[in-house]
Every structure is written in structure tokens, then in C-alpha cells.
Design an enzyme around this catalytic site. Structure first.
Site, PDB file in Angstrom:
ATOM      1  CG  ASP B 100      35.636 -30.893  22.910  1.00  0.00           C
ATOM      2  OD1 ASP B 100      35.491 -31.747  22.001  1.00  0.00           O
ATOM      3  OD2 ASP B 100      36.733 -30.359  23.155  1.00  0.00           O
ATOM      4  CD  GLU B 167      39.525 -31.814  17.975  1.00  0.00           C
ATOM      5  OE1 GLU B 167      40.370 -31.883  17.063  1.00  0.00           O
ATOM      6  OE2 GLU B 167      38.917 -30.752  18.236  1.00  0.00           O
TER       7      GLU B 167
END
Lengths: 478, 478
Positions: B100, B167
Site C-alpha cells: 500500500d 502499513e
């Protein structure tokens, strides 16, 4: 010469139609401060112009040019100048109002759609953006005109109208217009007095006449440093952070008790003597009124006189916010590269922006210098206006006092207001005549806030008051 | 056992194809913090999973459940667990990365479209969101796999992969997964060491190995009072203003020089002795490096050791912004009713959120009490994580040092990082093995910022480094 009884009963019997017209006006989201709504401000000008001409007013839309807002070049909404009556035997009153409104979104916390007038039959509240600020009062004048127009009756005075669509965004272009039209041969030439209905009663019970307004000086103080936003993990405790510096200098401006800590600003204002204090002591106002209006028990003092003087005859400093910092929900770990604190000082005589600006700038520069930061400080004055005070013993005020007594059965509070309507001073200085502020709404109307409302009784009795004021004005000796 | 020469030349000769694959990865806007992009995080998981399986990795997508973000109930993107090689004679390394990315809009100030990889042939920069954080490093591992897969060569070690898609949004769901799979019989059972490539060189010249990360404790301090936003003209100097109070207490947290003013927080950290200071003095790093990365000459000190220690081994406090205040452009004269300051403290051993929280809360309560305000204060800890430190003399680090020397011809800087990657600590504590941070990108890559980039040479030489590290790992004695 009190107002004719027929006038008063006409207002009562047409109340529902008047409220429907207010709903029509509120439905136009004429937000002057939002470029995407500029077309609606124009639509609102057309709507109001059409109402005025239908009621016999001769109008002209005055192009005020263009301006830049949020980097966009936009046409300014027109001012509407109007005239009805031109009888040299009668007094001529200039009436000002504004047809633009503050921004409003349901998501701001409104209980209902802000641009759909909600009529609460239980409380009598008419809830919607602009209901009280300032569409309700403008429509009050329309209600008065309608009675005379439908009944083919002459008005007791000549009226000159000046309506603008940029009041909530600094009244751009208006000052020049007022100054120009106030000159010999201008549209406002021959005006005997001015009446503005764009403020509020002190409380929720007592009608008021207002003879003073605070001025304003609005500042943007910017601290910049990094070339871009930085990650606080990587740069925390390695560089001077603009937010740390900005927060630090903003904290030197005002105490939690409201005292302005910029040397010379509070000191510029003469202290009130006992006689002046007695005026505030006499006002129909309690600490509970202000706390009710504020929605919490957070008054700076338990002493009524002290709180009222804080609002009316002392300067105030409010910190409005910070541009450029993280402002959303959540937990972002950013070091913002450039942050701008916004604060403003409300001014009272003899303060002026010109007198206060150097003190503010010096204070900020000194506070920043003490930090020993390598960041860069800049200070801008975004806009400002001088405070205003009128003679409340003038016949313009006396007429309004008589009208208030006639409609409400009680004497008005004589108030000074904490807010600023810069054009008030422009009218006073350009025309050299007395300016009266004749509020329609109550102190808890929530102008500029969520769930703005106008009480039905204030709209209806207020319309009677505006008409009665015109009759009293006609009768009173200059 | 250095890496085979064929491997190194394979990476060189396939560089353009590798960069094209990076462009494909960057083109998927897998922003975990934006609900409207959640589908793209899922798409990115599918893309990565497909790449892994094509290169011979056995994978599983692990459903991490659902969560609420900005009031919306959303499915969490899956974690990808993968394994290649199961030779009991070989070491097993766990490789972590995240697919991400941070939000990015061209309007934030990007020079190019953030999700279209721009290859600057002149500077060698590969510019795009996620190029460096963390898609480039993940793709570095894919490049290594591709060489072995295409040439049907076994890897020198067994690899277990753990890739996540949250994250940048608190790694939701990951800790539980790591703890569960680290147990006997779990997916990570038998792992000998961990390698994470998700941080940066200290400068733009010297490869680095990282053995420490700061922790984090993020606070939201709210001052409320009025029942709604108030008009500063009407209420200025009559009520306690939440912004005045908040600014005041935020100003007591940290000095412009970066010293934390909350009693006991700085004091919790032992002072560096001369031996420790020598480590920082030896790093290939100058004040000009940090100022270049920050984009301005704003370092807190001219002393390199002091600035490096500020970043690596001292706590820092950054004020990120204020929620609820006026944050737009322009000049709004509001008194905001409820304002929340956001700040965070980066923690270093022996600090923990549990140890620091009570000091912060007591400090804020005391500072607020001193104001004598009638407003209300509340303090929340939004999230936190402990700091982490590893033994940089461990064979895992020794293998990486040899690999660095082999690929770059120089010894790596041994660094501690200012940022936080909470899962690092979870791996270390759950598995009880050494965790190595092996950065691919440079200190000026601009992760989390505009114009994020990865240098072509860092991507290509970095891919060689990751592969070489695996060979050195295989050769080194435990």
C-alpha cells in the site's frame, strides 16, 4: 404620526405569505465567499431586484467589476441601488442590507438542510442560512413596501436603497460606490439619515438600537522553512519545525482571560468611568444570556458589566485557525512545511487598523526573534476596518426609540456591538449624516453559525417596527 | 559465497524490464488510508500475488477481517504469505514489505502524475508514489526471484514472505497475524532471521543498515466549550475561547530548539557517552545532507553529532495540526467551538508509550489548569508503538555488510532511524530472531511527500544487493 393601524394588521394577516417569501430567498444559496456559488449570488440579486421593481421601486444594478478569490478571477455581484418617492417635503432615508450569506453545509452540524427554510411551529423559529443575516431584515423592508404598494399609499418618507452581495466577503467594491454616490449629484445625494438592519438584540427579550460597532484588523502570520512537508520520524528533532514556532508566537497574543498581550493594544483604550459603567449595568442582560447564546457556562467573568464591556467597548483578539497544517481527522505524522495562523483583533475607538498594525507586527517579530529559529516569519494584514460610533440622541435614533416603544411596548436597549459592519462607517463618513442600526433578530440567532434562525415574531413584529420607524421618522423634527 | 556473476549481469541486462514492472506497480493507486481506493489495494494484492506465483512462490492470501475508517465499514486488504524453498540444510529468511502507499494528488504539488512512473533519463530518477516506499524494494525481491526462476536455479536460502497492504494506515490486523504465525507450527515457524527493506539511506551516497527505530505515541488534545462555533465580533472577550486555550497548552510542549518540555520525557533517555558519540561522528553524513533533504537551512544545530543524535537516539515531539479550527484560505472570523491539537512523540529506548503517556497527560492537565479556563480539556492517545533496537553484530547484519561491500564497494553506515515501523518490533519479539533493516532508497526519496522517487541505480544495484545478501546469508556461520 404613528403607523396606521391598517399597516400593522396587514403585516399580521400576510405573515404566512411573508414567511414563504423568506423561504424563497433562503433557497438561493448566495454564498459570496465560495466561488462555486457566485452564480447564486447573481441569482439572488436578480430575485431581489425583481421583488423591488414589482413593489414600485426604481432600481439599477451596478456592476462592481471583478476580483480574485482563491486564485480565481470572478465577477463581483452587482449592488442594487433603488429609489421610491422623491417628495422634497419628505425626509429621505437610506436603507442598506446585504443579500449574500455565510457558507453552510449540513455536514457542519446543521440539524436541517441550511438552504431549505424549516419552520418550527412549536418554537416559532424560522431556521435557515440567511434567515436572520440578512435576508429576513431585507424582506422586512419588502413587507413594508408591499402594504403601501398594494394599497396605493405613499410612503411617509423617500427611501433610497443600497443592497450588496459581498458583505460576508469584505464588501468588495462597495466603499468606492458609496463614496462616489454620496457626492453632489450622486445617487445618495440628499439623504437625511441611514438605517441598517443587520445586527441583533443583545438578548432574546429586549429590542435594541445600536450606536457603536467594533472595527477589525485581521492578520495572517506565516512561518515557513522546509522545502516541502517532512516526515516527523525522519526530521523530528533535526530541524526547526514551523508549527512549533507558530504555536509559540500565537500563544503570546492573548490570555485565556481575554487580555490582549500585545503591548499597547489594550492600553490604547481609555478606561470606563463610573458613569459609563452605569450604562452597561442598566442593560437588560445577564451572564446567563450570553452563556445561553454561547451554549455553555464559559463567560470570562461573573460580573455583568465586565462581560458587557468586553463585548462592546473593549478590543478582543481571537485565534481562528491555522492554514497549511494537518486539519483532518486521523493521525498524520507530518511536519507541515508552511503554516499560517489566522487571528483578528476587534477594535474600539480610538483604535484603528493603522494604529494597531505596527504594534502587532513588532510584537510578532519580537516573539519570533526570541525563538532563535532558522525558519522564516511573515505577517500580512488581510483586511481591516475602523470602529464606528454614532450619537444615540439624534432624531434618527429618537424616531426608532418611539417606533420600538409603539410596536414592542418597551424602550430599546442602547447597545454597542462587538461585530463589524465596515460600510456603516463609510456611510457615516461619506454622507455626514446619522447612521442607525435597527436590529430585527435576537442575540441567539446564530448568524455565521449552524442552525441560523429568525424567530417568527421577530420577523413579523420586526416588519412592523421597520414601517413604524418610517412613520416616526416622517413626524420627528430635524 | 558471493552472488554468481551471472546474477549481477542478469539484473543489469533486465533493468528496463524491471523498471517497466515498477511502472505497472506504481500505476495501481493502492492508498490504504483512503476508503475510495480500498479496491485498488485489493487489486495491488492480486497483482503482487500473481507475480509471486509466476516466479515459483507458493502463496496464500490471508483475510484480515474488516475495520472502520472515516466512519465507513471496510474489508481489510489481505496479507500475502509466501514460501519458496524448504531445504532443511538452508537458512530461512523472512522478508517483509508493504504494497500500500500514502495518498498522493497532483494538486498536492507533484510535478508529474503521482501514479504514472516518470523516468527522468537525465537524473536517473524514477518518480511516482510508492516507487521508494515500498513498491521498489518489494520488486527488488521479485527481480532476484526472476533470475533464479528463469535460470531454474535454486535460491541459496529458503524464503518466507509477508507482505501487507495496511502499513501506511497502522498495519491493522498484521500484529495478530504475525504473533499467530510465529508460534510453533505457524507459517513463520523455523525462520532464522528477518529482513525488511522499507527505509532509507542516511544520505544520498552511502548504503546503510539500520538497527534501531524510534517508537511513537500520538496524542489528540481537545479543548471544547461553546455549544457551537461563535462569531468573534459577538463573543470576542466575553467567553473563554477554546483556540486560545489549546494554542497555549500546545506551546508548552516543545521548544523551537526541539527540547521536549514535558517533565520526565527527555530525562528518561540516558545521555550518550563519548564512545556512542563517536559512532555518530563516523557516519557519512553532513548538516548539508539533512538540509538538502529538508529543502532549507533549518538544522537545529551546526554540530553533526548533535543533529544525528536528535534524529536517531533522542525522542522528538512534533505538532502536526489542529482539527476543528478554521483551516481554509481566506479570513473567517470564527471562534471554533471544539478544537483538537494533534502531536506525537517519537520514542527511543527505554521509553514506551505506557511510560510516557502518564507524563504527557499530567503535563497537559497541569498546563490547562493554570489557564483558569471554563472550557473542557480531554486527551486521547490515538496510537503508539514501542521503539526497537537490534544487535548489529549479529550474523544477519554481517551478511548484509558483506553484501553491501560486494555490490557498492564500501561499508554501510550503521544507522538508527527516526521513523517507526511497528511490525519490526512485532517480528523481533514474536520470533525471537534478529531483524535487519536493509534500505534500498536514498535519504532524499521523499517517501510520504510530493515527487517521491527511487533512483534507477538504487533500484538496480539495490536488487543486486538483496540477492547478494541472500548468498552471504547462506554462507555465513550462525
Amino acid at each position: 404620526m404613528p403607523a396606521p393601524t391598517q399597516f400593522l394588521s396587514y403585516i399580521d394577516s400576510h405573515a404566512d405569505a411573508f414567511i414563504q417569501r423568506l423561504a424563497d430567498a433562503v433557497a438561493i444559496p448566495s454564498i459570496s465567499g465560495d466561488a462555486s456559488h457566485r452564480k447564486d449570488v447573481f441569482a439572488m440579486a436578480d430575485w431581489l431586484n425583481s421583488q423591488l421593481t414589482q413593489l414600485g421601486v426604481t432600481t439599477q444594478l451596478v456592476d462592481l467589476g471583478r476580483h480574485t478569490m482563491d486564485g480565481e478571477d470572478l465577477p463581483l455581484p452587482p449592488a442594487i441601488l433603488g429609489r421610491i418617492g422623491n417628495d422634497k417635503e419628505k425626509k429621505t432615508v437610506l436603507i442598506y442590507g446585504h443579500f449574500d450569506v455565510q457558507p453552510a453545509n449540513k455536514s457542519d452540524g446543521w440539524d436541517t438542510e441550511p438552504f431549505k427554510l424549516m419552520i418550527n411551529k412549536e418554537t416559532g423559529q424560522l431556521i435557515g442560512r440567511g434567515s436572520s443575516d440578512d435576508k429576513g431584515p431585507i424582506l422586512g423592508w419588502l413587507n413594508v413596501l408591499q402594504y403601501h404598494h398594494e394599497n396605493k399609499l405613499p410612503l411617509p418618507v423617500n427611501i433610497v436603497f443600497c443592497f450588496e452581495g459581498m458583505e460576508e466577503s469584505g464588501s468588495e467594491g462597495l466603499d468606492e460606490l458609496v463614496v462616489r454616490e454620496s457626492k453632489k449629484g450622486g445617487f445618495f445625494d440628499g439623504v437625511d439619515c441611514v438605517c441598517i438592519s443587520d445586527n441583533y438584540w443583545l438578548n432574546t427579550r429586549t429590542p435594541a438600537l445600536t450606536y457603536g460597532l467594533r472595527g477589525l484588523s485581521y492578520y495572517k502570520v506565516t512561518v515557513s522553512g522546509p522545502g516541502r512537508d517532512l516526515h516527523s520520524g525522519v526530521f523530528g528533532r533535526t530541524v526547526h519545525e514551523p508549527m512549533t514556532d507558530l504555536i509559540n508566537i500565537l500563544s503570546t497574543l492573548v490570555s485565556s482571560q481575554g487580555d490582549i498581550l500585545i503591548k499597547g493594544v489594550d492600553e490604547m483604550v481609555p478606561r470606563a468611568d463610573e458613569e459609563e459603567k452605569a450604562i452597561y449595568a442598566g442593560l437588560n442582560y445577564n451572564i446567563s444570556d450570553i452563556e445561553e447564546a454561547a451554549g455553555a457556562s464559559i463567560a470570562l467573568s461573573d460580573d455583568k458589566v465586565s462581560v458587557l464591556m468586553g463585548r462592546m467597548r473593549e478590543p478582543s483578539l481571537s485565534i481562528h485557525g491555522i492554514e497549511g497544517a494537518f486539519s483532518a481527522a486521523g493521525a498524520k505524522t507530518v511536519i507541515p512545511a508552511k503554516v499560517s495562523g489566522k487571528f483578528s483583533i476587534r477594535l474600539v475607538p480610538p483604535q484603528t487598523p493603522d494604529a494597531v498594525d505596527p504594534l502587532v507586527i513588532e510584537h510578532l517579530n519580537n516573539a519570533f526573534a526570541k525563538l532563535g529559529s532558522k525558519n522564516i516569519l511573515s505577517v500580512e494584514n488581510l483586511h481591516g476596518g475602523k470602529p464606528w460610533m454614532a450619537d444615540h440622541r439624534h432624531w434618527n435614533f429618537e424616531a426608532a426609540k418611539k417606533a420600538t416603544k409603539a410596536v414592542y411596548g418597551q424602550d430599546p436597549d442602547l447597545t454597542r456591538e462587538g461585530g463589524s459592519i465596515p460600510v456603516t462607517l463609510t456611510f457615516a463618513e461619506s454622507l455626514g449624516v446619522n447612521v442607525l442600526l435597527l436590529p430585527m433578530g435576537r442575540g441567539d440567532d446564530g448568524a455565521h453559525s449552524t442552525n441560523e434562525k429568525l424567530d417568527r415574531s421577530n420577523f413579523i413584529e420586526g416588519s412592523k417596527l421597520l414601517g413604524t420607524y418610517l412613520y416616526e421618522l416622517a413626524a420627528i423634527s430635524k
